[in-house]
Design an enzyme around this catalytic site. Structure first.
Site, short mmCIF file in Angstrom:
data_model
loop_
_atom_site.label_atom_id
_atom_site.label_comp_id
_atom_site.label_asym_id
_atom_site.label_seq_id
_atom_site.Cartn_x
_atom_site.Cartn_y
_atom_site.Cartn_z
N ASP A 1 -1.20 47.83 -46.14
CA ASP A 1 -0.86 49.11 -45.50
C ASP A 1 0.61 49.45 -45.68
O ASP A 1 1.42 48.59 -46.03
CB ASP A 1 -1.16 49.02 -44.00
N TYR B 1 -1.20 34.60 -44.96
CA TYR B 1 -0.31 35.64 -44.44
C TYR B 1 0.74 35.02 -43.53
O TYR B 1 0.51 33.99 -42.90
CB TYR B 1 -1.09 36.68 -43.63
#
Lengths: 252, 252
Positions: free
Chosen positions: A53, A111
């Protein structure tokens, strides 16, 4: 001769409206594609390991593409870095088997979510960390992280509106650590739903206020209701850190 | 009762056109002054420890001002941070003697210059470091740094056009160090001429290419000619790191 190349990038998400091409916005692939096509001298179809994003960073982002160009992979990296903006850097390139696909061949990802935990914001961490002014009991929250480990239906940790049918994912590593004012959340798994990492972090932060019980994660997972989990933490703290493939060692 | 307050700030210079107020540009003092005046409820005259150029950062920047407001210094810091943008943070505030002046009472300063020494730019260091792609022999350049130590006329290391008459300054500490890809130049002294630190760094970088001899600094100082020194290194790497005063220990 057609070759399949795997390219590894690093980018500062603050400078892009996400990774995927958009008509009227500066994006990672929208910036990379014309530079890459100029170098290989043909139109190419880019397959990315995933989408990120707007505002989300990547220490490692992988993509693959087929090309008739005979350019040496190391030269491609140099040529790209001569034309890419400073916010986007190429780090490595290698030939991979013809059937390799950056997304479908991906075995897992890791992540990192960076929290700057201090009463006062640090001007040098703008866009690079999520700022959290209240004290975090990292030891206690790290214990809660262990409840994410294993194979679960992560529907409660998926942005509402996502149309992914299979929401079962396996988390192999999940921890929260402190180094001075920097608190790092790291999670690895075979796949991640839309906003999953940011909702996991938002849940831990809500837990730190006492508004979610320290042992609530197993029940939140079981109920599969987005509203039981915490809010979606800001994009600025999130980094795609590693992308895992099963590939032979590179030849050089 | 009129009090004299000393305020300590930290700012990311990438977000400001320098520290001094300008009519049509966002600056550190142009941002701070209205916020400060709203809190103390009166017009104030700000005295700064020095000026920094556009893009130059400060880990510590000091200013003093007289005020009739009775606001407690710690509350002033909190109130400021509630209204300042993220790129500018207040860190400390204390009362100082009536004659104290942030610039004229300053005994010395310490600057840091950060060089990211790597073949490839790092997207997460944009605006925070100067990128230098060629290898640096830090040990050899650190030896050259020692030639800056002591009391010298630094005319060769002053931006041409500066109208400062006395260009003699005393450097008390000067070094170059490596930590992985980060090479840090640190220099402390009783005062600095316009662009002095950036020209010192530019001279060391030119020395790294072999275009200035490793033992040339004493002769460059003696000749007092700006053209003999290296170019002015970019603003982005420069941080004002410490500002020294002779003040009694704060009461609390």
């Amino acid at each position: 001769m057609d070759r399949n190349l795997l390219l590894t990038l690093r980018y500062n998400g603050a400078y892009f409206h996400g990774s995927a091409v958009q008509k009227n916005a500066v994006t990672v692939c929208g910036t990379l594609q014309p530079a890459l096509e100029r170098i290989v001298g043909e139109k190419i179809l880019i397959k990315c390991c995933s989408r990120t994003d707007a505002g989300v960073h990547a220490e490692m982002f992988c993509l693959s593409f087929h090309t008739k160009s005979s350019i040496e992979p190391q030269r491609l990296v140099l040529a790209l870095n001569n034309s890419l903006p400073e916010a986007l850097a190429a780090y490595a390139c290698r030939e991979v088997p013809p059937g390799f696909h950056a997304r479908y061949s991906c075995l897992g990802k890791r992540y990192l979510y960076k929290i700057h935990n201090s009463p006062v914001k640090n001007p040098f961490l703008i866009d690079l960390c999520c700022h959290h002014r209240y004290p975090l009991d990292v030891e206690r929250l790290n214990r809660a992280c262990q409840d994410f480990l294993g194979r679960h239906d992560f529907s409660a940790f998926c942005a509402s509106g996502s149309d992914v049918a299979d929401r079962v994912r396996t988390i192999t590593d999940c921890s929260l650590r402190r180094e001075g004012e920097l608190v790092s959340f790291e999670v690895a798994g075979d796949g991640f739903l839309y906003n999953m990492v940011r909702i996991m972090v938002g849940t831990l932060l809500k837990m730190s206020y006492g508004r979610i019980a320290p042992d609530a994660i197993p029940e939140i997972l079981r109920a599969r209701e987005r509203k039981n989990a915490g809010p979606t933490a800001p994009a600025a703290g999130l980094y795609l850190k590693e992308v895992y493939y099963d590939l032979p060692d590179p030849e050089n």
